[in-house]
Design an enzyme around this catalytic site. Structure first.
Site, PDB file in Angstrom:
ATOM      1  N   SER A   1      -0.689  -0.787   4.845  1.00 53.98           N
ATOM      2  CA  SER A   1      -0.547  -0.339   6.232  1.00 53.98           C
ATOM      3  C   SER A   1       0.548   0.711   6.404  1.00 53.98           C
ATOM      4  O   SER A   1       0.394   1.663   7.171  1.00 53.98           O
ATOM      5  CB  SER A   1      -0.260  -1.538   7.142  1.00 53.98           C
ATOM      6  OG  SER A   1      -1.295  -2.484   7.063  1.00 53.98           O
TER       7      SER A   1
ATOM      8  N   HIS B   1       5.412  -0.533   8.724  1.00 55.60           N
ATOM      9  CA  HIS B   1       4.666   0.410   9.562  1.00 55.60           C
ATOM     10  C   HIS B   1       5.572   1.546  10.038  1.00 55.60           C
ATOM     11  O   HIS B   1       5.211   2.729   9.963  1.00 55.60           O
ATOM     12  CB  HIS B   1       4.081  -0.316  10.773  1.00 55.60           C
ATOM     13  CG  HIS B   1       2.988  -1.266  10.428  1.00 55.60           C
ATOM     14  ND1 HIS B   1       2.316  -1.996  11.379  1.00 55.60           N
ATOM     15  CD2 HIS B   1       2.452  -1.630   9.236  1.00 55.60           C
ATOM     16  CE1 HIS B   1       1.411  -2.759  10.797  1.00 55.60           C
ATOM     17  NE2 HIS B   1       1.477  -2.560   9.492  1.00 55.60           N
TER      18      HIS B   1
END
Length: 448
Positions: A350, A400
């Site tokens: 991610s 992230h």
């Protein structure tokens, strides 16, 4: 059940998909609908009688050959001619694919005149590789009508399209656009251009020539149609390589039962935050990017990589994409190790994907100010993505955020790399991944 077979529901799903394709994709060609129908029937037989799974495999393979040619013909690769000879049986369907192949070869590789409006359509038709197209048009109308089709007169364009029985809305839009040029009518120009663009269909007759024609007519107005279409079919080897690596790691996880054990995930290279830095196992910053906790986890990340990776790769190239993915992923893992709390194992691509999204939302041909405007236009989407991460439990938001910041820095500072720069980026990205994998293998050998 034999390990080579699908589960029963899998064959039922294959049968349903093949039935749908038989009524939708290439349905006007009897060979295509028949082959999809055969695949659907054999898939149902494999579902009904599991011991006959090999019939389902045969049916699926013969349909996949057809799908492979259908999806790849727009690339114009020479090897597809052999696939057509071996994998297509009826002249009707073979001619359909051969014509599409020739047009794309003409668009991308032949030495074409500047443009049919100012060049000779007849010259195009004399190219040896246009033999199939000549044969296709011979029965419709004299070839001279093609010259009128690409003329500067709206009346001649419209009349020629009727004469050749070409029903595409492109020719009506072209006539409207030319009428708007003659009368200096912006309304006609806009409507004609919109109809031309919306009617461009890669599977239609004379697509490549219509694309050249649209480029010549619309480029003075800032619309570069040919460049946009050709970029859509550029190969994206780096994206597919990364997808393959993610799947290889996940298959390894399934083999050793890592999806059901946090300890095994850690032993496969998961990032245990502070542990990674305290023990000097920095290679975990790399390997953790390629690990996933479940089918849903890798399915979502794989889907997003497939979607965003191809778009970014077509803008910056495969070497730069691989570099951006690795750097964003490593920095995301580092942010998780430095700023994260707790003892949960952090895994997943991610952070790297956030970096690619940031690149997509900043990289453009313009200067820094133009890139900043593009970023501001997409700021809401980026904030929404981050917010979703905070609403879902067990999501590593520091990874992230680290990947996102890295992607923004790369995007704002991006300049088209030279050949030397591309080699350097490829070496760095490959070297970092290789270092991570070798370090992981050494670590696991010491566990035994």
């Amino acid at each position: 059940m034999d390990g080579m077979t699908f589960e029963g529901w899998g064959w039922l799903l294959v049968s349903g998909v093949m039935t749908y394709l038989g009524f939708s994709m290439l349905a006007r060609y009897s060979e295509a609908s028949t082959r999809f129908g055969v695949a659907a029937i054999l898939g149902f037989v494999a579902y009904w009688q599991p011991q006959l799974w090999w019939l389902g495999v045969l049916g699926l393979l013969q349909a996949l050959i057809l799908l492979f040619i259908h999806w790849r013909v727009i690339y114009g690769h020479p090897h597809l001619l052999r696939w057509m000879q071996v994998g297509i049986f009826t002249p009707e369907l073979r001619n359909h694919f051969a014509k599409l192949w020739l047009e794309w070869r003409g668009l991308r590789n032949l030495s074409l005149p500047e443009h049919p409006l100012r060049g000779d359509v007849q010259y195009l038709l004399q190219e040896p590789s246009m033999q199939a197209l000549r044969e296709t048009l011979k029965g419709k109308a004299p070839l001279d009508a093609l010259t009128d089709l690409f003329s500067a007169s709206p009346e001649q364009t419209f009349a020629a399209s009727k004469r050749l029985k070409l029903n595409s809305g492109y020719w009506i839009g072209r006539a409207m656009f030319l009428q708007g040029q003659q009368n200096q009518d912006n309304g006609y120009l806009q409507m004609g251009a919109q109809r031309m663009i919306s009617s461009l269909n890669v599977r239609e007759d004379l697509f490549a020539w219509k694309l050249l024609d649209a480029e010549a007519l619309l480029s003075p107005y800032g619309l570069h149609i040919r460049e946009a279409y050709v970029s859509r079919v550029q190969s994206t080897p780096a994206t597919y390589t990364l997808l393959a690596l993610l799947m290889l790691f996940f298959l390894w996880e399934l083999e050793v039962g890592a999806t059901n054990s946090t300890q095994i995930l850690f032993e496969l290279g998961g990032n245990l935050r502070a542990h990674t830095l305290e023990t000097g196992e920095y290679w975990r910053l790399v390997t953790s990017v390629f690990l996933h906790a479940s089918w849903l986890h890798i399915g979502l990340n794989g889907f997003y990589l497939y979607q965003i990776g191809r778009e970014v790769e077509r803008k910056i190239g495969p070497n730069a994409l691989m570099f951006a993915f690795v750097v964003s992923g490593v920095v995301g893992s580092l942010a998780s190790s430095l700023l994260g709390q707790g003892d949960a194992v952090s895994i997943g691509a991610s952070g790297a994907l956030f970096g690619l999204v940031a690149l997509e939302y900043t990289v453009t041909r313009g200067n820094f100010a133009q890139r900043l405007r593009k970023f501001q236009a997409n700021l809401g989407s980026l904030l929404a993505m981050l917010m979703i991460g905070f609403l879902i439990p067990n999501v590593d938001n520091w990874a992230h955020l680290g990947g996102l910041v890295t992607g923004l820095l790369l995007g704002f500072s991006y300049n088209r790399p030279s050949r030397t720069d591309q080699i350097i980026m490829a070496v760095i990205a490959s070297g970092v991944m290789l270092w991570g994998v070798i370090s992981l293998l050494v670590y696991r050998s010491n566990l035994v």
